[in-house]
Design a protein around this motif. Sequence first.
Motif, short mmCIF file in Angstrom:
data_model
loop_
_atom_site.label_atom_id
_atom_site.label_comp_id
_atom_site.label_asym_id
_atom_site.label_seq_id
_atom_site.Cartn_x
_atom_site.Cartn_y
_atom_site.Cartn_z
N LEU A 67 0.47 -1.32 -0.53
CA LEU A 67 -0.24 0.13 -0.62
C LEU A 67 0.56 1.08 0.01
O LEU A 67 1.69 1.50 1.20
N ILE A 68 1.02 1.72 -1.13
CA ILE A 68 1.85 2.98 -0.94
C ILE A 68 0.73 4.39 -1.66
O ILE A 68 -0.07 4.39 -1.84
N ASN A 69 1.28 5.12 -0.21
CA ASN A 69 0.77 6.49 -0.71
C ASN A 69 1.64 7.28 -0.80
O ASN A 69 2.39 7.86 0.14
N CYS A 70 1.54 8.74 -1.02
CA CYS A 70 2.11 9.61 -1.42
C CYS A 70 1.51 11.37 -1.88
O CYS A 70 -0.13 11.49 -2.25
N THR A 71 1.94 11.79 -0.60
CA THR A 71 1.03 12.75 -0.28
C THR A 71 1.78 14.37 -0.45
O THR A 71 3.24 14.39 -1.14
N TRP A 72 0.69 14.48 -1.06
CA TRP A 72 1.76 16.01 -1.65
C TRP A 72 1.22 17.49 -1.22
O TRP A 72 1.58 18.42 -1.09
N GLY A 73 0.71 17.30 -0.66
CA GLY A 73 -0.21 18.81 0.59
C GLY A 73 -1.52 18.24 1.76
O GLY A 73 -1.95 17.14 1.88
N ILE A 74 -0.91 18.45 3.10
CA ILE A 74 -1.24 18.55 4.45
C ILE A 74 -2.16 19.68 4.78
O ILE A 74 -1.38 20.76 4.86
N PHE A 75 -3.41 19.60 5.34
CA PHE A 75 -3.67 20.80 5.61
C PHE A 75 -5.05 20.34 6.93
O PHE A 75 -4.96 19.72 7.76
N GLU A 76 -4.41 21.32 8.12
CA GLU A 76 -4.68 21.22 9.23
C GLU A 76 -5.52 21.96 9.54
O GLU A 76 -5.67 24.03 9.49
N THR A 77 -6.46 22.23 10.29
CA THR A 77 -7.63 22.61 10.17
C THR A 77 -8.48 22.85 11.74
O THR A 77 -8.69 21.45 12.10
N ILE A 78 -8.35 23.98 12.68
CA ILE A 78 -9.12 24.00 14.11
C ILE A 78 -10.87 23.94 14.28
O ILE A 78 -11.20 25.29 13.31
N LEU A 79 -11.65 23.56 14.05
CA LEU A 79 -12.63 23.61 14.70
C LEU A 79 -12.98 25.14 15.03
O LEU A 79 -12.61 25.40 16.08
N LEU A 80 -14.34 25.68 14.43
CA LEU A 80 -14.40 27.00 14.82
C LEU A 80 -14.42 27.88 15.87
O LEU A 80 -14.25 28.36 16.80
N LEU A 81 -14.53 26.86 16.51
CA LEU A 81 -15.20 26.88 18.14
C LEU A 81 -13.98 27.01 19.10
O LEU A 81 -14.16 27.91 19.69
N LEU A 82 -13.01 25.84 18.86
CA LEU A 82 -11.98 26.52 19.53
C LEU A 82 -11.26 27.56 19.22
O LEU A 82 -10.49 28.45 20.52
#
Length: 110
Positions: A67-82
């Motif tokens: 199983l080969i996964n090549c990632t080109w973008g990571i986006f982290e979002t914090i939920l609005l309330l926090l």
Amino acid sequence: MFKIKYDSGTLEELLYVDMPREYQNASGQIVLDYAKAIQESVFEHLRVVRNGQLRIIFSPDLKVWALINCTWGIFETILLLLTINIIDALIIFVHPRSLDLLLGVLCMPS
């Protein structure tokens, strides 16, 4: 950010893929190539989205061989309330200090 992510525990893991390109390699293994794959991890206060490609290689007896996964973008979002709570805390912390600074500048002799 890591504390928020790992202290809260994973609530959901999602995988979105497009239609695969299927072929057989020289070793007789079946290969599924997904040109676009989106993996999403949902935590209590955070959502992490990874965009990339996915390749799954099956052995001749149809067991997953790789199983080969090549990632080109990571986006982290914090939920609005926090985020709102963090901004409110920053405003409470910064406001008295900024007012003191502003008054100090306005009252400086010229």
